[in-house]
Design a protein around this motif. Structure first.
Motif, mmCIF file in Angstrom:
data_model
loop_
_atom_site.group_PDB
_atom_site.id
_atom_site.type_symbol
_atom_site.label_atom_id
_atom_site.label_comp_id
_atom_site.label_asym_id
_atom_site.label_seq_id
_atom_site.Cartn_x
_atom_site.Cartn_y
_atom_site.Cartn_z
ATOM 1 N N ARG A 127 0.758 -0.955 -0.034
ATOM 2 C CA ARG A 127 0.130 -0.058 -0.035
ATOM 3 C C ARG A 127 0.888 1.187 0.060
ATOM 4 O O ARG A 127 0.669 2.216 -0.640
ATOM 5 N N ALA A 128 2.085 1.239 0.921
ATOM 6 C CA ALA A 128 2.850 2.335 0.717
ATOM 7 C C ALA A 128 3.459 2.645 -0.710
ATOM 8 O O ALA A 128 3.678 3.607 -1.106
ATOM 9 N N GLU A 129 3.674 1.300 -1.314
ATOM 10 C CA GLU A 129 4.143 1.582 -2.786
ATOM 11 C C GLU A 129 3.079 2.219 -3.603
ATOM 12 O O GLU A 129 3.205 3.073 -4.614
ATOM 13 N N ALA A 130 1.967 1.819 -3.378
ATOM 14 C CA ALA A 130 0.770 2.424 -4.005
ATOM 15 C C ALA A 130 0.570 3.751 -3.888
ATOM 16 O O ALA A 130 0.345 4.414 -5.069
ATOM 17 N N ILE A 182 0.462 9.047 -6.981
ATOM 18 C CA ILE A 182 0.969 10.296 -7.138
ATOM 19 C C ILE A 182 1.835 10.505 -8.434
ATOM 20 O O ILE A 182 1.544 11.402 -9.044
ATOM 21 N N ASP A 183 2.373 9.348 -8.881
ATOM 22 C CA ASP A 183 3.290 9.397 -10.088
ATOM 23 C C ASP A 183 2.514 9.158 -11.204
ATOM 24 O O ASP A 183 2.858 9.409 -12.523
ATOM 25 N N ALA A 184 1.098 8.698 -11.144
ATOM 26 C CA ALA A 184 0.571 8.245 -12.156
ATOM 27 C C ALA A 184 0.450 9.234 -13.169
ATOM 28 O O ALA A 184 -0.124 10.441 -13.003
ATOM 29 N N GLU A 185 0.506 9.033 -14.593
ATOM 30 C CA GLU A 185 0.368 9.792 -15.727
ATOM 31 C C GLU A 185 -0.713 9.287 -16.710
ATOM 32 O O GLU A 185 -1.186 9.875 -17.529
ATOM 33 N N LEU A 244 -3.446 5.017 -12.843
ATOM 34 C CA LEU A 244 -4.134 5.658 -11.691
ATOM 35 C C LEU A 244 -4.926 4.674 -11.146
ATOM 36 O O LEU A 244 -5.150 4.322 -9.809
ATOM 37 N N GLY A 245 -5.955 3.817 -12.095
ATOM 38 C CA GLY A 245 -6.654 2.771 -11.746
ATOM 39 C C GLY A 245 -6.189 1.892 -10.847
ATOM 40 O O GLY A 245 -6.652 1.425 -9.687
ATOM 41 N N GLN A 246 -4.876 1.327 -11.455
ATOM 42 C CA GLN A 246 -4.235 0.059 -10.765
ATOM 43 C C GLN A 246 -3.661 0.660 -9.367
ATOM 44 O O GLN A 246 -3.758 -0.206 -8.346
ATOM 45 N N ALA A 247 -3.264 1.856 -9.498
ATOM 46 C CA ALA A 247 -2.699 2.301 -8.065
ATOM 47 C C ALA A 247 -3.796 2.560 -7.189
ATOM 48 O O ALA A 247 -3.446 1.970 -5.705
ATOM 49 N N LEU A 248 -4.993 2.935 -7.423
ATOM 50 C CA LEU A 248 -6.045 2.987 -6.368
ATOM 51 C C LEU A 248 -6.482 1.621 -5.989
ATOM 52 O O LEU A 248 -6.684 1.402 -4.715
ATOM 53 N N LYS A 249 -6.434 0.518 -6.725
ATOM 54 C CA LYS A 249 -6.700 -0.964 -6.374
ATOM 55 C C LYS A 249 -5.743 -1.495 -5.371
ATOM 56 O O LYS A 249 -5.923 -1.952 -4.586
ATOM 57 N N GLN A 250 -4.353 -0.908 -5.997
ATOM 58 C CA GLN A 250 -3.186 -1.457 -4.957
ATOM 59 C C GLN A 250 -3.515 -0.662 -3.494
ATOM 60 O O GLN A 250 -3.343 -1.309 -2.254
ATOM 61 N N GLY A 254 4.709 1.408 -17.889
ATOM 62 C CA GLY A 254 4.668 1.501 -19.430
ATOM 63 C C GLY A 254 4.765 0.434 -20.300
ATOM 64 O O GLY A 254 5.636 -0.158 -20.189
ATOM 65 N N PHE A 255 4.082 0.187 -21.548
ATOM 66 C CA PHE A 255 4.332 -0.648 -22.513
ATOM 67 C C PHE A 255 5.213 -0.440 -23.259
ATOM 68 O O PHE A 255 5.561 0.677 -23.608
ATOM 69 N N LYS A 256 5.980 -1.152 -23.865
ATOM 70 C CA LYS A 256 7.072 -0.824 -24.780
ATOM 71 C C LYS A 256 6.526 -1.274 -26.051
ATOM 72 O O LYS A 256 6.160 -2.335 -26.644
ATOM 73 N N VAL A 257 6.720 -0.320 -27.019
ATOM 74 C CA VAL A 257 6.422 -0.510 -28.335
ATOM 75 C C VAL A 257 7.737 -0.365 -29.130
ATOM 76 O O VAL A 257 8.564 0.815 -29.061
ATOM 77 N N ALA A 258 8.371 -1.177 -29.989
ATOM 78 C CA ALA A 258 9.629 -0.921 -30.643
ATOM 79 C C ALA A 258 9.172 -0.764 -32.295
ATOM 80 O O ALA A 258 8.325 -1.490 -32.659
#
Lengths: 440, 626
Positions: free
Chosen positions: A126-129, A134-137, A142-148, A218-222
């Motif tokens: 939760r502390a990590e969340a 705060i960092d969510a862009e 954001l949705g994932q951080a809220l669930k965490q 972040g997903f990686k697109v090459a």
């Protein structure tokens, strides 16, 4: 010899000038600071009160709203005060100076949350969340951080630990109560079943967890292809800026150039890579090597080719996007309708590329409703737990003593425990006694 | 004061904790007195007639490795030796023996009454002598004042002990013994944190009235393995125990009379052990079971008394008569003494330091059941620790500790003083994190050297130990000096990596699929080694991989144990601690960060806060225990 824990303060809102500035403080000196700088004996807890903030010399700095949250029922578990002032640079600076002169110091980055963790208000996930919130862009982050923050990871990980505790209870009952009629003499079968189920759960989690890690990081697109296919131009179009150097000279891009974008609510890293070809140039060869590595690590791969040539590669994987560029240079009829065709130079068809990427992101994330793994730390813990679990299953298979199986299960449990808290022997004994009639 | 009433250490009580405490103190050379109200009951086994078992057998081996008494005395009185868990690995083998109570008592009294540096005094203890806020001795019922630098109290369940049987209430320690009122008043006056526990015992039966022919019998092991490293062979004749079961008739009688049970009538407030429930509990909690196992354990070779293990009860006499006679083989049994539950106060062991000294009264040590434990072995282990540290206290030396990676004794003491107890505490192997290294076969290798350093181990054991160590050392050397290629090994049918790497006999033995017998047949040099040495080496090789892996854990444990927390640490100033955690820290006052981490309810966050606080402190000087 007592060293009082100190009181910390910080500007909690954005950099001034702004409409308002919120200054937050936490620690044992909060009440004292309130008395000395706000001239209020005691603020009513959890109520907004209009106050005057004074400097050390007693001059008025600003009037604002103060909210006092007494510990332990506060975010940090300590007495906390938040003052909302007008958001001027000078006001903010003087306000912090005044509070510091009354016995607080500027907080280190993350120190409020660290205090919340130390007070047992948050587990580690939760502390990590909080940091992730705060960092969510992107919306997905954001949705994932809220669930965490809501305990999704804590629940998942402690659920696995409970499964291990049940298996341990069976094993320990067979070890510590060999004379008991009720203690399961042959625990192998039920233990094997429990561990087997958990093993596939962990394997599944590691696979699905890739996606939730990507949602956070972040997903990686090459973008891949031969030299001068227009990869850098495509990157610049997607980024809507000149991120990569574009020339007519094949092999201009030597290193991998990455840009960070949000697409369809997801954070995405798009990378432009060196054109793939045989080369004697040492620097370019290294670029090609890096391009192949980037291709390997990517979630989505775009193969770009010159519409005047035909596309050939033995490295295409299912799901890769194949795009023909420079379609303005060829007869539109000659291009297969199956292939996405664009003219990167003037931006035509870029919207189709974006749509294709977003569609791929949608299908990658469609099965994931809650976070599973969001940090490398989680992945390592789960991987280690899995390897102990596999070792335990191996011991069961070979019929070697229960104490070996138990040791591996214990180690697996400890690895998962490091993600949130810890498992203790008493909880294993508790499980033993609640399920078996033991005691002759 | 008279010189013959002046000692270094006084031990009060002659039970299992008292005997080990007195012997340990005396072995270190301290002038020691054991004061008991009745010399003839020294070494009495007041509950079931058995020593050892899982975890408990490990403790006996450890007491023995430190030259304590329990193992040797059990070897002279054991009438049914069994190694439990033989189907599993040696780390979880549990040596256990049924004991002839009379032989045990006699052997223990012989040890205690002829012990160097030890005076045995028959007197009740009425009070402590306290000078300068330290214990300075005890006052006897006789009026004698006995002086000592430290006092160890090992008086079992004497604090407000009440026996319950149906509606009967008898204040007592054990049946037929009176509680010591004066001493208990003194302990209550110290205002230590206390709790209340209960435990129970079954009726005792006349074996001559049991129909043994109808019962399954469980014999002793064919080759009994002694407890003590000094015993070569068990010479006591071996007997069998009977096995019978309760049945639905029995259960019905008990269920019908449940309200008359002292436990179920609500008369008992203390908490009983989960692993030793009364038969009422078993039937109530596991109603779906149609039978429960009972072991019929003879109490002695020439004593007809039988201990029916598995049917502890506090039902009234007439109900005991009725339900017991509904059990197969016991239809005509004569009951010699009825079962009962006993409820008693114990001192919350979190009030003690790791040497078992009462933090609130320097010089006073507590050991055994008074600390909330159950079992002779747990009592004996505590006695040894308390006796040893009582001497050290008197000499101004710091506590001698055993850590959790070193001994079950360390696990026991740490659990008690760190976590306290909520039920009578019994040792289990699952309590030991480093179970694969803390084996009953290697207690001597783990502890005897420390025992020698601490002055606990006499010359006879030291000699035996060194001879065995040398033999193990040369055995390992032999096994590491002979080798063959994987190709040769494959020809023998061994499954090994064909990597061309020559491996020693020792390396091959580490493979789970290769046994000592395989290795012996391939290497005559190994075959020539002594059998006992070969067995020991085989066990070592078996666990070597796991023990190697545990090294990091053990180092982490010891690092945390090295971070000392000052005894006067102001936890209110640490901040970030919840009230609950802070209250526990203030009660327990952990000596190290490692110990703090094992406190129940401690969160990782709180530990981080503690660690940060300790690191911030300007003077991290060591605080002496004494």
């Amino acid at each position: 010899m007592a060293i009082r824990r100190d009181t910390i303060c910080a500007l909690a809102s954005g950099l001034p000038p702004a409409a308002i500035s919120v200054i937050r403080m936490s620690g044992p000196a909060v009440i004292d600071i309130t008395e000395r700088r706000l001239s209020v004996a005691k603020l009513k807890p959890r109520h907004a009160t209009l106050v005057d903030l004074h400097s050390e010399d007693g001059d008025l700095i600003d009037s604002g709203l103060a909210i006092f949250m007494p510990g332990p029922a506060s975010y940090t578990g300590e007495d906390t005060l938040e003052i909302t002032l007008h958001g001027g640079r000078m006001i903010t600076e003087l306000a912090l100076k005044s509070i510091m002169s009354a016995g607080a110091r500027i907080a280190e980055p993350g120190e409020f949350t660290r205090r919340a963790f130390e007070a047992g208000k948050l587990d580690l996930t939760r502390a990590e969340a909080v940091a992730d919130l705060i960092d969510a862009e992107s919306e997905a982050q954001l949705g994932q951080a809220l669930k965490q923050m809501d305990g999704a990871l804590e629940t998942l990980y402690s659920g696995w630990r409970e499964d291990l505790t049940e298996a341990l209870a069976l094993l320990e009952a067979s070890i510590d109560f060999p004379d008991e009629e009720d203690a399961p003499e042959r625990v192998d079968a039920p233990v094997r079943e429990k561990l087997g189920v958990l093993k596939s759960d962990l394997i599944q989690a590691l696979a699905d967890g890739n996606i939730t890690e990507r949602i956070r990081d972040g997903f990686k697109v090459a973008i891949l292809g031969k030299p001068n296919a227009g990869k850098s131009t495509l990157l610049n179009q997607l980024a809507r800026r000149e991120a990569a150097i574009v020339t007519d000279i094949p092999g201009t891009t030597r290193d991998v150039v990455e840009v960070r974008l949000t697409m369809g609510g997801y954070l995405v890293w798009v990378s432009d890579t060196a054109g793939l070809r045989e080369t004697q140039d040492v620097v370019e060869a290294e670029g090609v090597r890096r391009a192949l590595k980037a291709a390997e690590d990517s979630d989505i791969r775009i193969w770009l080719y010159d519409a005047r040539e035909s596309f050939q590669s033995d490295q295409v994987r299912p799901g890769d996007l194949i795009i023909s560029n420079k379609s303005d240079l060829v007869d539109p009829e000659s291009v297969s309708r199956e292939t996405l065709s664009i003219t990167a130079k003037d931006g035509s068809g870029i919207d189709k590329v974006e749509a294709a990427i977003i569609e791929r992101l949608g299908s990658l994330t469609q099965n994931v409703s809650a976070p599973i793994i969001t940090r490398a730390r989680h992945r390592q813990g789960i991987e280690r737990a899995l390897s102990h679990l596999e070792s335990a299953l191996g011991h069961l298979e070979s019929g070697i003593g229960a104490e070996f199986v138990s040791e591996d299960v214990r180690l697996a449990s400890r690895e998962l425990g490091t993600l949130t808290g810890h498992v203790d022997p008493e909880s294993v004994l508790g499980a033993v006694f609640s399920s078996f009639c033991i005691g002759k | 004061m008279q010189d013959d009433l002046n000692f270094d250490v006084i031990v009060v009580g002659g039970g299992h904790a008292g005997c080990e405490a007195a012997s340990a103190a005396a072995r270190t050379g301290a002038r020691t007195a054991l004061i008991t109200h009745k010399i003839s009951t020294i070494g009495e086994m007041s509950c079931n007639p058995a020593i050892g078992g899982l975890g408990k057998g490990h403790l006996v081996r450890e007491i023995d490795a430190l030259d304590g008494l329990m193992g040797r005395v059990a070897d002279r009185s054991g009438i049914q030796f069994r190694m439990l868990n033989r189907s599993k690995g040696p780390a979880v083998w549990g040596p256990r023996a049924q004991i002839d109570r009379k032989l045990y008592r006699e052997a223990m009294q012989e040890e205690i009454l002829h012990h160097a540096n030890l005076t045995v005094i028959q007197d009740g203890v009425e009070d402590l002598i306290v000078e300068d806020k330290k214990v300075a001795g005890v006052i006897g019922e006789s009026g004698n004042a006995y002086a000592a630098k430290a006092v160890v109290i090992t008086t079992g369940t004497f604090l407000k002990g009440i026996i319950h049987r149906g509606a009967e209430r008898i204040p007592a320690g054990r049946v037929g013994e009176k509680p010591a009122i004066g001493l208990s008043d003194r302990l209550y006056a110290l205002d230590l944190p206390m709790g209340r526990l209960k435990t129970g015992t079954p009726a005792r039966l006349n074996g001559e009235t049991i129909d043994w022919d109808r019962l399954e019998m469980q014999p002793a092991d064919e080759a009994p393995i002694p407890f003590s490293y000094l015993t070569d062979q068990i010479e006591v004749p071996q007997v069998s125990c009977g096995i019978t079961f309760t049945n639905t008739d029995t259960h019905e009688t008990i269920a019908d009379n449940l309200k008359q049970s002292a436990v179920y009538s609500g008369a008992i407030a203390g908490r009983g052990p989960r692993y030793c429930p009364s038969i009422e509990d078993k039937i109530h909690r596991f109603a779906e079971k149609t039978r429960h196992q009972i072991f019929l354990e003879p109490e002695g070779l020439d004593d007809p008394t039988v201990y029916p293990n598995g049917i502890a009860t506090s039902l009234p006499r007439e109900v005991q008569d009725e339900f017991i006679r509904k059990i197969e083989g016991l239809e005509k049994v004569e009951i010699l003494e009825y079962g009962y539950a006993i409820e008693y106060d114990y001192v919350d062991p979190r009030a003690l330091d790791s040497g078992l000294q009462v933090k609130a009264l320097p010089g006073l040590f507590l050991a055994g059941q008074i600390n909330g434990t159950t079992g002779y072995e747990e009592a004996g282990a505590q006695g040894l620790v308390a006796g040893l540290n009582a001497v050290r206290f008197g000499r101004g030396e710091a506590n001698a500790l055993f850590d959790r990676a070193e001994a079950y004794i360390g696990v026991l003491i740490d659990d008690l003083v760190t976590r306290g107890v909520t039920e009578p505490y019994r040792m289990f192997t699952s309590r030991a994190e480093y179970r694969l290294s803390l084996r009953s076969d290697n207690a001597d290798q783990r502890l005897t050297v420390r025992g020698i350093d601490l002055g606990l181990v006499g010359p006879e054991r030291a000699d035996v130990f060194h001879v065995k160590q040398d033999a193990l050392k040369s055995g390992r050397a032999v096994m590491q000096s002979v080798a063959m290629t994987p190709n040769e090994a494959q020809k023998l049918g061994w499954k090994v990596n064909q990597d061309g790497q020559r491996r020693s006999a020792w390396d091959y033995l580490a493979y789970p699929s290769i046994t000592m017998m395989d290795v012996e047949s391939a290497f005559p040099e190994v075959a020539a080694l002594d059998q006992a040495i070969k067995s020991q080496l085989e066990i070592e090789a078996m666990y070597a991989g796991y023990i190697e892996r545990q090294k990091d854990d053990v180092e982490a444990l010891r690092r945390e144990e090295a971070l000392e927390l000052p005894g006067d640490l102001d936890y209110a100033a640490v901040g970030g601690l919840t009230n609950e955690v802070r209250a526990k820290l203030e009660l327990i006052r952990p000596a190290t960060l490692g110990q703090a981490g094992r406190i129940e309810g401690m969160t990782p966050g709180a530990l981080t806060a503690l660690l940060a606080y300790v690191r911030r402190r300007p003077n991290r000087k060591r605080t002496a225990n004494a």
